[in-house]
Design a protein around this motif. Structure first.
Motif, PDB file in Angstrom:
ATOM      1  N   ALA A  94       0.852  -1.193   0.000  1.00  0.00           N
ATOM      2  CA  ALA A  94       0.000   0.000   0.000  1.00  0.00           C
ATOM      3  C   ALA A  94       0.887   1.241   0.000  1.00  0.00           C
ATOM      4  N   TYR A  95       0.274   2.393  -0.295  1.00  0.00           N
ATOM      5  CA  TYR A  95       1.046   3.634  -0.376  1.00  0.00           C
ATOM      6  C   TYR A  95       1.804   3.930   0.906  1.00  0.00           C
ATOM      7  N   GLY A  96       1.247   3.547   2.039  1.00  0.00           N
ATOM      8  CA  GLY A  96       1.888   3.857   3.311  1.00  0.00           C
ATOM      9  C   GLY A  96       3.068   2.970   3.649  1.00  0.00           C
ATOM     10  N   THR A  97       3.328   1.940   2.807  1.00  0.00           N
ATOM     11  CA  THR A  97       4.423   1.009   3.123  1.00  0.00           C
ATOM     12  C   THR A  97       5.439   0.942   1.989  1.00  0.00           C
ATOM     13  N   VAL A  98       5.634   2.064   1.284  1.00  0.00           N
ATOM     14  CA  VAL A  98       6.587   2.095   0.176  1.00  0.00           C
ATOM     15  C   VAL A  98       8.001   1.775   0.655  1.00  0.00           C
ATOM     16  N   GLU A  99       8.361   2.231   1.856  1.00  0.00           N
ATOM     17  CA  GLU A  99       9.694   1.943   2.388  1.00  0.00           C
ATOM     18  C   GLU A  99       9.925   0.439   2.504  1.00  0.00           C
ATOM     19  N   GLU A 100       8.858  -0.307   2.864  1.00  0.00           N
ATOM     20  CA  GLU A 100       8.998  -1.754   2.947  1.00  0.00           C
ATOM     21  C   GLU A 100       9.217  -2.356   1.561  1.00  0.00           C
ATOM     22  N   ALA A 101       8.616  -1.773   0.540  1.00  0.00           N
ATOM     23  CA  ALA A 101       8.837  -2.230  -0.828  1.00  0.00           C
ATOM     24  C   ALA A 101      10.286  -2.019  -1.240  1.00  0.00           C
ATOM     25  N   VAL A 102      10.852  -0.880  -0.829  1.00  0.00           N
ATOM     26  CA  VAL A 102      12.265  -0.609  -1.112  1.00  0.00           C
ATOM     27  C   VAL A 102      13.144  -1.658  -0.440  1.00  0.00           C
ATOM     28  N   THR A 103      12.813  -1.999   0.810  1.00  0.00           N
ATOM     29  CA  THR A 103      13.553  -3.057   1.517  1.00  0.00           C
ATOM     30  C   THR A 103      13.451  -4.370   0.758  1.00  0.00           C
ATOM     31  N   ALA A 104      12.247  -4.666   0.260  1.00  0.00           N
ATOM     32  CA  ALA A 104      12.038  -5.899  -0.492  1.00  0.00           C
ATOM     33  C   ALA A 104      12.890  -5.918  -1.760  1.00  0.00           C
ATOM     34  N   MET A 105      12.990  -4.794  -2.456  1.00  0.00           N
ATOM     35  CA  MET A 105      13.806  -4.734  -3.669  1.00  0.00           C
ATOM     36  C   MET A 105      15.276  -4.980  -3.344  1.00  0.00           C
ATOM     37  N   LYS A 106      15.725  -4.454  -2.221  1.00  0.00           N
ATOM     38  CA  LYS A 106      17.110  -4.683  -1.804  1.00  0.00           C
ATOM     39  C   LYS A 106      17.372  -6.144  -1.484  1.00  0.00           C
ATOM     40  N   LEU A 107      16.315  -6.855  -1.068  1.00  0.00           N
ATOM     41  CA  LEU A 107      16.453  -8.280  -0.761  1.00  0.00           C
ATOM     42  C   LEU A 107      16.310  -9.149  -2.009  1.00  0.00           C
ATOM     43  N   GLY A 108      16.124  -8.526  -3.158  1.00  0.00           N
ATOM     44  CA  GLY A 108      16.102  -9.289  -4.399  1.00  0.00           C
ATOM     45  C   GLY A 108      14.773  -9.355  -5.104  1.00  0.00           C
ATOM     46  N   ALA A 109      13.739  -8.636  -4.632  1.00  0.00           N
ATOM     47  CA  ALA A 109      12.459  -8.628  -5.339  1.00  0.00           C
ATOM     48  C   ALA A 109      12.659  -8.045  -6.738  1.00  0.00           C
ATOM     49  N   HIS A 110      11.987  -8.632  -7.710  1.00  0.00           N
ATOM     50  CA  HIS A 110      12.160  -8.211  -9.098  1.00  0.00           C
ATOM     51  C   HIS A 110      11.359  -6.943  -9.403  1.00  0.00           C
ATOM     52  N   ASP A 111      10.174  -6.805  -8.788  1.00  0.00           N
ATOM     53  CA  ASP A 111       9.307  -5.661  -9.076  1.00  0.00           C
ATOM     54  C   ASP A 111       8.319  -5.489  -7.924  1.00  0.00           C
ATOM     55  N   TYR A 112       7.560  -4.381  -7.926  1.00  0.00           N
ATOM     56  CA  TYR A 112       6.533  -4.197  -6.906  1.00  0.00           C
ATOM     57  C   TYR A 112       5.327  -3.476  -7.510  1.00  0.00           C
ATOM     58  N   LEU A 113       4.176  -3.668  -6.858  1.00  0.00           N
ATOM     59  CA  LEU A 113       2.927  -3.031  -7.268  1.00  0.00           C
ATOM     60  C   LEU A 113       2.344  -2.266  -6.088  1.00  0.00           C
ATOM     61  N   LEU A 114       1.861  -1.054  -6.343  1.00  0.00           N
ATOM     62  CA  LEU A 114       1.236  -0.247  -5.299  1.00  0.00           C
ATOM     63  C   LEU A 114      -0.277  -0.487  -5.308  1.00  0.00           C
ATOM     64  N   LYS A 115      -0.819  -0.874  -4.169  1.00  0.00           N
ATOM     65  CA  LYS A 115      -2.273  -1.053  -4.042  1.00  0.00           C
ATOM     66  C   LYS A 115      -2.966   0.308  -3.923  1.00  0.00           C
ATOM     67  N   PRO A 116      -4.160   0.427  -4.451  1.00  0.00           N
ATOM     68  CA  PRO A 116      -4.886  -0.547  -5.284  1.00  0.00           C
ATOM     69  C   PRO A 116      -4.371  -0.502  -6.715  1.00  0.00           C
ATOM     70  N   PHE A 117      -4.435  -1.613  -7.419  1.00  0.00           N
ATOM     71  CA  PHE A 117      -3.984  -1.653  -8.804  1.00  0.00           C
ATOM     72  C   PHE A 117      -4.988  -2.471  -9.624  1.00  0.00           C
ATOM     73  N   PRO A 118      -5.148  -2.166 -10.909  1.00  0.00           N
ATOM     74  CA  PRO A 118      -6.023  -2.972 -11.767  1.00  0.00           C
ATOM     75  C   PRO A 118      -5.357  -4.315 -12.056  1.00  0.00           C
ATOM     76  N   VAL A 119      -6.153  -5.315 -12.317  1.00  0.00           N
ATOM     77  CA  VAL A 119      -5.600  -6.643 -12.565  1.00  0.00           C
ATOM     78  C   VAL A 119      -4.683  -6.626 -13.786  1.00  0.00           C
ATOM     79  N   GLU A 120      -4.955  -5.708 -14.738  1.00  0.00           N
ATOM     80  CA  GLU A 120      -4.092  -5.620 -15.922  1.00  0.00           C
ATOM     81  C   GLU A 120      -2.656  -5.280 -15.542  1.00  0.00           C
ATOM     82  N   ALA A 121      -2.476  -4.451 -14.489  1.00  0.00           N
ATOM     83  CA  ALA A 121      -1.127  -4.085 -14.042  1.00  0.00           C
ATOM     84  C   ALA A 121      -0.376  -5.326 -13.561  1.00  0.00           C
ATOM     85  N   LEU A 122      -1.065  -6.215 -12.838  1.00  0.00           N
ATOM     86  CA  LEU A 122      -0.427  -7.455 -12.380  1.00  0.00           C
ATOM     87  C   LEU A 122      -0.070  -8.336 -13.568  1.00  0.00           C
ATOM     88  N   LEU A 123      -0.970  -8.417 -14.549  1.00  0.00           N
ATOM     89  CA  LEU A 123      -0.697  -9.259 -15.716  1.00  0.00           C
ATOM     90  C   LEU A 123       0.515  -8.749 -16.493  1.00  0.00           C
TER      91      LEU A 123
END
Length: 461
Positions: free
Chosen positions: A82-111
């Motif tokens: 969610a928008y309030g946890t963007v810092e956690e997404a940054v941490t996830a990217m540093k741990l090797g996450a390939h990409d991230y999505l900000l909620k809410p998102f349309p299903v097309e964005a996930l696809l």
């Protein structure tokens, strides 16, 4: 190919429709409603892609990401936040996450994100297969020999390495003559001994004579102590004379004597010194022409040309471009501490269609620069040096038939002229500046402005 996807989301209002849509799109999906169930799935199965919410009950997405990294590092992770946890997404990217999505998102964005992850998986698999092919390639020392012509050259080199004879290595600038000489030495019975190199084109006649044969104390102004030459330093090993076609005539006379009698005197000395040295030499020009023009002694020519290895230019062995480019990506990514996945198809097409007048050295410099400046894990056309893309540099497509702008053409001509001077002088910037008729400071500014990559093994000046 059906991809296996792990979807970990605690909110049923998202988990159920997302899971159903992914199945409709052909994915094989396992869903988990909390971190504990997600962790169990990671331990029980292997997944191509994991889509993880960052904030989960029982165990959070960061913990799952760590578990994936330890247990299934090949799984591509996408985090949802969610928008309030963007810092956690940054941490996830540093741990090797390939990409991230900000909620809410349309299903097309996930696809779309899953599609990109799939392309990444395919490219990574192709790179693994390519590395396997490279490992199976015919190698000679550190030389990658993928093409039929280079395999034949390596077979010839291996044969002469076993025989303790003088070898002449011919080829255009940048084809790898010094690397071939080093490989011959290290594949020979002399490999425990030293491998000493001398660039005959980089030194004036008086300096070259001293460099090769050494000098006695007081032999000339400034000779305050005795100094052994390269022949003495190479005793028991191999001496590589690079660009032997530039040897001054007086030095040729002394070299001929060493080849014939295995002895010489230092400059200013009278005592004969015997050495056991194998001579390897290279030439960028045909030595037959040098003899015909009176620039090389005929008797020295026959002494040097006992066996000849001719390295073809890169444009005549294009099968080597892909394995060489991938080899340089791995090498320079490792040196830069970067995680690189390889080269995308469009960029590889540019490399394959370029004429490579500077041969392997030009390819190496282009890849080194691209790796240094890229911000991604895959080299793209945008990362390649501009001179590979201008018309005449063999960029693909209809634009290749158009004339380059005058500014680009002049810049490219200047870059190649400076490269030629640097290569001719063994990358000695002071000597190259003198040859070009400019100051060292001006040369250095032009090297930076024209983005000329200096080889890693060149000493600082």
């Amino acid at each position: 190919m059906t991809r296996r996807v792990l979807l970990v989301e605690d909110e049923a209002i998202l988990r159920i429709p997302l899971g159903n849509e992914l199945r409709r799109q052909g994915y094989q999906v396992r869903v988990a409603e909390d971190g504990e169930a997600g962790l169990a799935a990671i331990h029980e199965e292997r997944f191509d892609i994991a889509v993880l919410d960052v904030r989960l009950p029982k165990r959070d997405g960061i913990e799952l990401l760590r578990a994936l990294r330890d247990r299934s590092p090949e799984t591509v992770a996408i985090v949802m936040t969610a928008y309030g946890t963007v810092e956690e997404a940054v941490t996830a990217m540093k741990l090797g996450a390939h990409d991230y999505l900000l909620k809410p998102f349309p299903v097309e964005a996930l696809l779309i994100t899953l599609s990109r992850a799939g392309e990444f998986i395919d490219l990574r698999r192709e790179n693994v297969n390519l590395r396997d092919r490279i490992d199976q390639l015919h190698h000679f020392g550190n030389i990658v020999c993928g093409s039929k012509r280079m395999k034949e050259v390596c077979d010839q080199a291996r044969a002469v390495a076993a025989a303790d004879i003088t070898v002449l290595i011919q080829g255009e600038t940048g084809t790898g003559k010094e690397l071939m000489a080093s490989a011959i030495h290290h594949e020979s019975a002399r490999r425990p001994g030293p491998f000493i190199k001398v660039n005959c084109a980089a030194l004036a006649e008086s300096l070259l004579e001293t460099e090769l044969f050494g000098h006695e104390r007081g032999a000339f102004t400034g000779a305050v102590r005795q100094r052994p030459g390269r022949f003495e330093l190479a005793d028991g090993g191999t001496l590589f004379l690079d660009e032997v076609d530039d040897l001054p005539m007086p030095v040729q006379v002394r070299l001929l004597r060493v080849l014939q009698e295995k002895e010489f005197e230092r400059v200013g000395g009278t005592r004969s010194i015997r050495v056991d040295v194998r001579i390897l030499c290279s030439a960028k020009a045909a030595l037959e022409a040098c003899v015909a023009e009176g620039r090389m002694r005929e008797d020295l020519y026959y002494r040097l040309k006992v066996a000849t290895i001719v390295i073809p230019p890169l444009r005549e062995r294009r099968e080597d471009i892909v394995p060489l480019a991938e080899h340089f990506v791995r090498r320079y990514a490792g040196e830069a501490g970067k995680r690189m996945q390889g080269i995308d198809p469009a960029a590889m097409r540019v490399l394959l269609e370029h004429s490579w007048p500077g041969n392997v050295r030009e390819l190496e410099n282009a890849i080194q620069r691209a790796v240094v400046f890229t911000r991604g894990e895959v080299l793209t056309v945008d990362d390649l040096p501009r001179d590979l893309l201008v018309p005449g540099g063999s960029a693909p497509g209809p634009a290749a038939t158009a004339l380059a702008p005058l500014h680009d053409a002049m810049r490219e001509a200047e870059r190649r002229h400076i490269l030629q001077a640097l290569e001719r002088t063994g990358w000695r910037r002071a000597k190259a500046a003198e040859l070009l008729g400019i100051t060292r400071e001006t040369l250095w500014r032009k090297i930076q402005a024209l983005q000329i990559a200096i080889p890693a093994d060149v000493a600082e000046e």
